[in-house]
Design a protein around this motif. Structure first.
Motif, PDB file in Angstrom:
ATOM      1  N   LEU A   1       0.837  -1.211   0.000  1.00  0.00           N
ATOM      2  CA  LEU A   1       0.000   0.000   0.000  1.00  0.00           C
ATOM      3  C   LEU A   1       0.873   1.263   0.000  1.00  0.00           C
ATOM      4  CD1 LEU A   1      -3.168   0.259   0.391  1.00  0.00           C
ATOM      5  CD2 LEU A   1      -2.636   0.957   2.721  1.00  0.00           C
ATOM      6  N   TYR A   2       1.839   1.305   0.928  1.00  0.00           N
ATOM      7  CA  TYR A   2       2.707   2.485   1.021  1.00  0.00           C
ATOM      8  C   TYR A   2       3.638   2.572  -0.189  1.00  0.00           C
ATOM      9  CZ  TYR A   2       0.966   3.424   5.657  1.00  0.00           C
ATOM     10  OH  TYR A   2       0.146   3.731   6.698  1.00  0.00           O
ATOM     11  N   SER A   3       4.038   1.423  -0.673  1.00  0.00           N
ATOM     12  CA  SER A   3       4.915   1.412  -1.843  1.00  0.00           C
ATOM     13  C   SER A   3       4.194   2.040  -3.031  1.00  0.00           C
ATOM     14  CB  SER A   3       5.309  -0.034  -2.122  1.00  0.00           C
ATOM     15  OG  SER A   3       5.799  -0.151  -3.404  1.00  0.00           O
ATOM     16  N   ASN A   4       2.928   1.626  -3.232  1.00  0.00           N
ATOM     17  CA  ASN A   4       2.156   2.173  -4.356  1.00  0.00           C
ATOM     18  C   ASN A   4       1.907   3.674  -4.196  1.00  0.00           C
ATOM     19  OD1 ASN A   4       2.076  -0.303  -5.485  1.00  0.00           O
ATOM     20  ND2 ASN A   4      -0.013  -0.797  -4.881  1.00  0.00           N
ATOM     21  N   ALA A   5       1.838   4.127  -2.928  1.00  0.00           N
ATOM     22  CA  ALA A   5       1.602   5.556  -2.675  1.00  0.00           C
ATOM     23  C   ALA A   5       2.908   6.350  -2.744  1.00  0.00           C
ATOM     24  CB  ALA A   5       0.950   5.728  -1.303  1.00  0.00           C
ATOM     25  N   GLY A   6       4.017   5.658  -2.969  1.00  0.00           N
ATOM     26  CA  GLY A   6       5.316   6.342  -3.063  1.00  0.00           C
ATOM     27  C   GLY A   6       5.856   6.757  -1.705  1.00  0.00           C
ATOM     28  N   ASP A   7       5.266   6.226  -0.617  1.00  0.00           N
ATOM     29  CA  ASP A   7       5.704   6.584   0.732  1.00  0.00           C
ATOM     30  C   ASP A   7       6.747   5.552   1.210  1.00  0.00           C
ATOM     31  OD1 ASP A   7       6.044   7.203   3.376  1.00  0.00           O
ATOM     32  OD2 ASP A   7       3.902   7.313   3.860  1.00  0.00           O
ATOM     33  N   LEU A   8       7.982   5.759   0.795  1.00  0.00           N
ATOM     34  CA  LEU A   8       9.037   4.792   1.107  1.00  0.00           C
ATOM     35  C   LEU A   8       9.345   4.736   2.597  1.00  0.00           C
ATOM     36  CD1 LEU A   8      11.595   5.301  -1.810  1.00  0.00           C
ATOM     37  CD2 LEU A   8       9.731   3.675  -1.634  1.00  0.00           C
ATOM     38  N   GLU A   9       9.189   5.878   3.280  1.00  0.00           N
ATOM     39  CA  GLU A   9       9.501   5.919   4.709  1.00  0.00           C
ATOM     40  C   GLU A   9       8.565   4.982   5.483  1.00  0.00           C
ATOM     41  OE1 GLU A   9       9.898   9.972   6.072  1.00  0.00           O
ATOM     42  OE2 GLU A   9       9.791   9.219   8.142  1.00  0.00           O
ATOM     43  N   SER A  10       7.256   5.056   5.158  1.00  0.00           N
ATOM     44  CA  SER A  10       6.300   4.186   5.861  1.00  0.00           C
ATOM     45  C   SER A  10       6.512   2.726   5.466  1.00  0.00           C
ATOM     46  CB  SER A  10       4.865   4.603   5.547  1.00  0.00           C
ATOM     47  OG  SER A  10       4.652   5.921   5.980  1.00  0.00           O
ATOM     48  N   ALA A  11       6.832   2.494   4.189  1.00  0.00           N
ATOM     49  CA  ALA A  11       7.077   1.111   3.742  1.00  0.00           C
ATOM     50  C   ALA A  11       8.246   0.519   4.536  1.00  0.00           C
ATOM     51  CB  ALA A  11       7.377   1.087   2.249  1.00  0.00           C
ATOM     52  N   GLN A  12       9.236   1.374   4.794  1.00  0.00           N
ATOM     53  CA  GLN A  12      10.392   0.916   5.557  1.00  0.00           C
ATOM     54  C   GLN A  12      10.012   0.661   7.016  1.00  0.00           C
ATOM     55  OE1 GLN A  12      13.870   3.284   4.802  1.00  0.00           O
ATOM     56  NE2 GLN A  12      15.115   2.056   6.173  1.00  0.00           N
ATOM     57  N   LYS A  13       9.129   1.544   7.561  1.00  0.00           N
ATOM     58  CA  LYS A  13       8.682   1.343   8.953  1.00  0.00           C
ATOM     59  C   LYS A  13       7.949   0.012   9.083  1.00  0.00           C
ATOM     60  CE  LYS A  13       8.212   6.044  10.602  1.00  0.00           C
ATOM     61  NZ  LYS A  13       7.310   7.179  10.448  1.00  0.00           N
TER      62      LYS A  13
ATOM     63  N   LYS B   1      12.290  -2.096  -2.010  1.00  0.00           N
ATOM     64  CA  LYS B   1      13.616  -2.269  -1.414  1.00  0.00           C
ATOM     65  C   LYS B   1      14.689  -1.628  -2.298  1.00  0.00           C
ATOM     66  CE  LYS B   1      14.644  -6.396   0.323  1.00  0.00           C
ATOM     67  NZ  LYS B   1      14.684  -7.876   0.399  1.00  0.00           N
ATOM     68  N   ALA B   2      14.559  -1.835  -3.598  1.00  0.00           N
ATOM     69  CA  ALA B   2      15.548  -1.264  -4.529  1.00  0.00           C
ATOM     70  C   ALA B   2      15.514   0.262  -4.443  1.00  0.00           C
ATOM     71  CB  ALA B   2      15.263  -1.734  -5.946  1.00  0.00           C
ATOM     72  N   LYS B   3      14.289   0.828  -4.353  1.00  0.00           N
ATOM     73  CA  LYS B   3      14.187   2.300  -4.281  1.00  0.00           C
ATOM     74  C   LYS B   3      14.780   2.826  -2.972  1.00  0.00           C
ATOM     75  CE  LYS B   3      10.058   2.941  -7.148  1.00  0.00           C
ATOM     76  NZ  LYS B   3       8.605   3.126  -7.076  1.00  0.00           N
ATOM     77  N   ILE B   4      14.487   2.128  -1.858  1.00  0.00           N
ATOM     78  CA  ILE B   4      15.017   2.577  -0.560  1.00  0.00           C
ATOM     79  C   ILE B   4      16.553   2.542  -0.592  1.00  0.00           C
ATOM     80  CG2 ILE B   4      15.187   2.005   1.908  1.00  0.00           C
ATOM     81  CD1 ILE B   4      12.289   0.903   1.707  1.00  0.00           C
ATOM     82  N   ARG B   5      17.100   1.473  -1.132  1.00  0.00           N
ATOM     83  CA  ARG B   5      18.562   1.345  -1.193  1.00  0.00           C
ATOM     84  C   ARG B   5      19.164   2.424  -2.083  1.00  0.00           C
ATOM     85  NH1 ARG B   5      18.072  -4.881  -1.194  1.00  0.00           N
ATOM     86  NH2 ARG B   5      18.190  -5.280   1.028  1.00  0.00           N
ATOM     87  N   ALA B   6      18.476   2.712  -3.196  1.00  0.00           N
ATOM     88  CA  ALA B   6      18.987   3.753  -4.106  1.00  0.00           C
ATOM     89  C   ALA B   6      18.989   5.108  -3.401  1.00  0.00           C
ATOM     90  CB  ALA B   6      18.128   3.794  -5.370  1.00  0.00           C
ATOM     91  N   GLU B   7      17.911   5.384  -2.628  1.00  0.00           N
ATOM     92  CA  GLU B   7      17.850   6.671  -1.897  1.00  0.00           C
ATOM     93  C   GLU B   7      18.971   6.753  -0.865  1.00  0.00           C
ATOM     94  OE1 GLU B   7      14.373   8.582  -0.774  1.00  0.00           O
ATOM     95  OE2 GLU B   7      14.159   8.795  -2.958  1.00  0.00           O
ATOM     96  N   LYS B   8      19.186   5.620  -0.157  1.00  0.00           N
ATOM     97  CA  LYS B   8      20.244   5.606   0.870  1.00  0.00           C
ATOM     98  C   LYS B   8      21.599   5.843   0.228  1.00  0.00           C
ATOM     99  CE  LYS B   8      18.240   3.036   4.622  1.00  0.00           C
ATOM    100  NZ  LYS B   8      18.139   1.824   5.386  1.00  0.00           N
ATOM    101  N   ALA B   9      21.832   5.213  -0.926  1.00  0.00           N
ATOM    102  CA  ALA B   9      23.120   5.369  -1.619  1.00  0.00           C
ATOM    103  C   ALA B   9      23.302   6.826  -2.001  1.00  0.00           C
ATOM    104  CB  ALA B   9      23.154   4.463  -2.834  1.00  0.00           C
ATOM    105  N   LYS B  10      22.193   7.473  -2.432  1.00  0.00           N
ATOM    106  CA  LYS B  10      22.267   8.880  -2.840  1.00  0.00           C
ATOM    107  C   LYS B  10      22.641   9.743  -1.643  1.00  0.00           C
ATOM    108  CE  LYS B  10      18.828  10.017  -5.888  1.00  0.00           C
ATOM    109  NZ  LYS B  10      17.511  10.629  -6.094  1.00  0.00           N
ATOM    110  N   GLU B  11      21.955   9.446  -0.499  1.00  0.00           N
ATOM    111  CA  GLU B  11      22.244  10.214   0.724  1.00  0.00           C
ATOM    112  C   GLU B  11      23.698  10.042   1.136  1.00  0.00           C
ATOM    113  OE1 GLU B  11      19.504   8.985   3.753  1.00  0.00           O
ATOM    114  OE2 GLU B  11      17.807   9.604   2.506  1.00  0.00           O
TER     115      GLU B  11
END
Ligand code: SF4
Ligand code: SF4
Length: 432
Positions: A378-390, A420-430
């Motif tokens: 649900l959160y993934s589809n909404a683009g809410d990566l932070e909640s998906a991670q929570k 997961k791929a998107k979260i990892r990509a964001e972390k790598a960017k940070e």
């Protein structure tokens, strides 16, 4: 019977190939060796276009701590180094070797002494990685930071349809056990446990003959995903690996059956890792087989060798039906981690479109990691990566059990994998 909480018994379809002895596949005209057959940095080519190579010759060298050597499985000429599609649907750099008429084989130098250090060096030199699918360099995994007391051999092979480990346990029991003993020596542990599902009675019988003070065989309930690392560790030792932690944190290192045979071959036969067993199966392949395949063989050639597919083939998958990837292109070449090729008819693979979630919670009940896949999606589809991670997206082991039971056919594991791929990509960017 020993097991874990969650999961589900799924039809195993093992009978298609469980009694098919391992057969050596014939040589084909062209082989493609990916430089990324492992987790970590791609290997660096040490050959050039126009070079003649032998079977068993090093063609690409590990380029970092978590990387692995690549060997040619065939004698021939290097005709190009180019990008080619892989099973994950992206591109990998590959060395293309055209087969020569005369086949010459190169072996690794004989070992003068077999001890902890030389075994580790040999495993790294031979390019051995976890052959169950993870592709983590084995020599690195055998040198954990934590102190460990147990080597656990994953003989569960819980993916439906696959039989490559099952056949190795039946036909090469000695090699599997001796390979495991070599890894135990490299790890410095005295206890080896084989965790195997109860649906492999012949393999269990073969293994039981080798039980002694140091080697134990645990027969496990046939339930998916019994072979997932954390679930296997719990079933065999009752130790719980915390989220985000490695098995070594509870004193265990897990290795695969095919990896044990590769270690045996490297130490006792001086053979680098350039072939593996692949189960070619499903109701859409004409002659299902367990094949010893040279790494680098195109998938299309393997299927041709099994007399092709039936007319109603709908999907061809790399690996098993639960965790595998459907091929977009059959020119993809076999790698060290490919255990199966699954050809399914439309009747066998549910190609229906997803409908709305009906909040039945079946995905929650089955999840072996105690996640709530419905919310992650649900959160993934909404683009809410932070909640998906929570909601624990990064703890998902991508076993596919949630998608399997979902009556609405939601692509849960696919969404989580993407998240997961998107979260990892964001972390790598940070981090950059
Ligand atoms: S959420 Fe992940 S770990 Fe849980 S069932 Fe789905 S794929 Fe498996
Ligand atoms: S199993 Fe499917 S339908 Fe049921 S709650 Fe999970 S996502 Fe919704």
């Amino acid at each position: 019977m020993k097991t874990f909480k969650g999961g589900k018994h799924v039809p195993d379809f093992k009978s298609l190939t469980e009694n098919a002895p391992i057969e050596q596949m014939l040589v084909v005209p062209d082989y493609y060796f990916s430089l990324s057959q492992h987790i970590g940095a791609p290997a660096t080519p040490v050959v050039n276009v126009g070079d003649q190579v032998k079977a068993g010759q090093l063609i690409a060298q590990a380029s970092g701590f978590v990387s692995a050597n690549v060997y040619s499985s065939i004698a021939g000429e290097v005709v190009e180094i180019c990008d080619r599609p892989n099973a994950q649907g992206t591109l990998s750099k590959c060395i293309h070797v055209h087969t020569a008429e005369k086949q010459e084989v190169e072996t690794l130098p004989a070992m003068k002494e077999v001890n902890k250090q030389t075994i580790l060096e040999r495993i790294a030199l031979a390019g051995i990685v976890g052959m169950g699918g993870a592709g983590f360099p084995t020599a690195v995994k055998l040198q954990p930071r934590d102190s460990v007391d147990t080597l656990l051999i994953n003989a569960a092979e819980c993916e439906p349809y696959l039989n490559c480990d099952n056949r190795l346990l039946i036909e090469k029991t000695e090699e599997v056990v001796k390979g495991a003993m070599l890894m135990a020596e490299a790890l410095g542990v005295n206890q080896i446990i084989f965790g195997i599902e109860a649906n492999k009675p012949e393999a269990i019988e073969c293994l039981k003959k080798h039980e002694n003070q140091a080697i134990r065989v645990d027969v496990l309930k046939t339930k998916y995903p019994q072979g997932a690392e954390k679930q296997l560790i719990y079933a065999c030792t009752k130790r719980v690996v915390a989220c985000g932690a490695l098995p070594a944190s509870v004193g265990v290192v897990v290795q695969n059956v095919s990896t044990a045979v590769a270690v045996y071959d490297a130490v006792y036969l001086n053979k680098a890792l350039y072939s593996r067993i692949v189960t070619v199966t499903g109701d859409a392949v004409v002659t299902p087989k367990n094949l010893e395949v040279k790494i680098g063989t195109p998938v299309s050639a393997i299927i041709d060798y099994c007399n092709g597919t039936t007319e109603d083939v709908a999907k061809i998958i790399s690996g098993g039906p639960m965790m595998g990837f459907a091929f977009a292109d059959l020119s993809v070449a076999t790698t060290k981690t490919d255990s199966g090729l699954l050809c399914l008819t439309k009747k066998s693979c549910d190609c229906s479109q997803p409908s709305n979630c009906i909040n039945c919670a079946r995905c929650v009940d089955i999840c072996p990691m105690k996640l709530e896949p419905v919310y992650i999606e649900l959160y993934s589809n909404a683009g809410d990566l932070e909640s998906a991670q929570k909601y624990g997206a990064l703890n998902c082991i991508e076993c596919g059990a949630c998608a399997y039971v979902c009556p609405a056919k939601r692509p849960l594991v696919q969404s989580i994998r993407l998240t997961k791929a998107k979260i990892r990509a964001e972390k790598a960017k940070e981090n950059k």
